[in-house]
Design an enzyme around this catalytic site. Structure first.
Site, PDB file in Angstrom:
ATOM      1  N   SER A   1      10.479  -8.138  -1.639  1.00  0.00           N
ATOM      2  CA  SER A   1       9.195  -8.757  -1.964  1.00  0.00           C
ATOM      3  C   SER A   1       9.336 -10.283  -1.956  1.00  0.00           C
ATOM      4  CB  SER A   1       8.681  -8.203  -3.296  1.00  0.00           C
ATOM      5  OG  SER A   1       7.319  -8.495  -3.476  1.00  0.00           O
TER       6      SER A   1
ATOM      7  N   ASP B   1       2.661   1.137  -0.417  1.00  0.00           N
ATOM      8  CA  ASP B   1       2.866  -0.088  -1.203  1.00  0.00           C
ATOM      9  C   ASP B   1       1.507  -0.752  -1.423  1.00  0.00           C
ATOM     10  OD1 ASP B   1       3.427  -2.799  -1.903  1.00  0.00           O
ATOM     11  OD2 ASP B   1       5.398  -2.650  -0.934  1.00  0.00           O
TER      12      ASP B   1
ATOM     13  N   HIS C   1       6.182   0.159  -3.846  1.00  0.00           N
ATOM     14  CA  HIS C   1       6.836  -1.158  -3.923  1.00  0.00           C
ATOM     15  C   HIS C   1       7.996  -1.165  -4.927  1.00  0.00           C
ATOM     16  CE1 HIS C   1       6.575  -5.383  -2.772  1.00  0.00           C
ATOM     17  NE2 HIS C   1       6.642  -5.778  -4.038  1.00  0.00           N
TER      18      HIS C   1
END
Lengths: 276, 276
Positions: B146, B222, B255
């Site tokens: 991320s 996600d 995620h």
């Protein structure tokens, strides 16, 4: 039963489930990892019991069981270690009360109303899992860490038909004879030590309980080894009762999830091989 | 440098280290996993950069990298995501301030005094690791998740001699063009968007930066995919610049660390193969 968490992980799904427990009279939360392969044919089930202070989440986050569980096609169920809630008795100490159920059915007030973890893990949870997941409950095993290793050994010895395989990481093997167990058992079960024996793996073996074999991993740098865990007592009892015990001692390993995760895949493979 | 944690895990040791950083002017903590094999010959090193809200501990506990790192003989270094402390500026939002350093050297007050994470991860930390561990710094790679995937891509593109291999899990590939990045960059770097380009992987590629190849894993479930991550922008930029990109999209994955841990061993094997 309500699904309160769901994540794809490896070749399967990590669920978190909540239900109202008849055993404890409280909501109970558990983690359930279900490999995709269970959709094709009911899968063997492993129950993992956690140690002091843990919830269902610790091993779910740190235990590193999903790769091996998906490879071997095994469902892994991780319950909480006690009832919880504002109405549930507690204690300021980390080793008593919420987070420290010791997998017994308490008989002493005020614990006896909610602290019914033996009934929960030995009857209610297996029944719920059998009803809710694609699980073959005739192929169930149990394992755990520390206090949860104690719970797993007791469950495997008392209910060898329910839990056909049993293993443990750094278990409390003789709670009646070590400080953690003496404190918990005297509080939850009272001072009559005869009532403690059915929750003590070494005492159960001395009293004739059997299981086909036992796998135990133990770190030699575990600070609780000499005072609380005492695997040599299990070694002696198993030898006297002719129960095959594989006790592996590992230099440098401590009591943490860094130890558990290292040997997790070995345990899952060991159970899977025996559960078929 | 002080060792504040040390645990045996798999065939190696998980350290936690703390040192006074010249870059940030604060104490900084990082995790360092060192496989036993590094004692025989200096090992390749992977730097793992974490995402928003994380410290060094999240991936250390949940990332499941130690089995693969010990098998491949790779050191894994996991820094914090920002300077921290009572004297360090912060923001109530999870995506700004402490825990959200974005791997830039801030130029705007009050952030510019401590938020020097680019210098920290690109110079100071590699030098410290080279001095402190049995690491072959000519064989270093970088990866992350991320916000940390953003940091890894930027580091790999700007410093291909320092970080010879680069991969990411669900990276922010074009921070200048998504809300997380616009907020952080305007706050840390000011409103002149030219100053943003050296911290934006897609812009760097458009401006001519190169790396030998890139591996990215992305979950299709996600929740940040469409608005914040936008891997299609990296795909387009790499295609235009002839940088080989392996972008793997995975149905159902989100995620979380349940996603990261699933593909962690693949990434470590991928880096190890290329670092030799």
């Amino acid at each position: 039963m309500e699904t309160i968490g769901e994540h794809r992980s490896f070749a399967g799904t990590q669920f978190v489930c909540q239900h109202q427990s008849q055993s404890t009279g409280t909501p109970m939360t558990f983690a359930a990892y279900v490999p995709d392969s269970a959709q094709d044919a009911p899968a063997p089930v492993l129950f993992y019991l956690s140690g002091l202070t843990c919830t269902h989440a610790n091993v779910m986050e740190k235990g590193e069981y999903r790769r091996a569980a998906s490879e071997h096609g095994v469902i892994v169920i991780c319950p909480d270690t006690s009832p919880r809630g504002d109405d549930v008795p507690d204690d300021d100490a980390y080793d008593l009360g919420q987070g420290a159920g010791f997998y017994v059915d308490a008989t002493e007030a005020p614990w006896s109303q909610h602290f019914r973890m033996w009934r929960y893990i030995s009857e209610e949870l297996p029944a719920l899992v059998g009803d809710s997941f694609p699980a073959d409950m005739s192929r169930a095993g149990i394992f755990g860490h520390s206090m949860g290793g104690h719970g797993a050994l007791v469950a495997g010895l008392r209910l060898p038909e329910t839990f056909r395989t049993v293993s443990a990481f750094a278990p409390i093997v003789a709670p009646s004879r070590v400080p953690w167990g003496e404190k918990a058992f005297s509080t939850y079960l009272g001072m009559d030590q005869d009532a403690w024996r059915k929750y003590d793996a070494v005492a159960l073996i001395e009293d004739g309980a059997k299981t086909s074999e036992i796998l135990v991993d133990q770190g030699e740098a575990d600070v609780f080894l000499a005072e609380q865990l005492r695997p040599e007592l299990l070694e002696e009892a198993c030898a006297a009762a002719s129960i095959p015990l594989t006790l592996r001692r590992h230099d440098g390993f401590d009591h943490s999830y860094y130890f558990i995760s290292t040997f997790m895949a070995d345990h899952i493979a060991w159970h899977a091989e025996r559960l078929g």
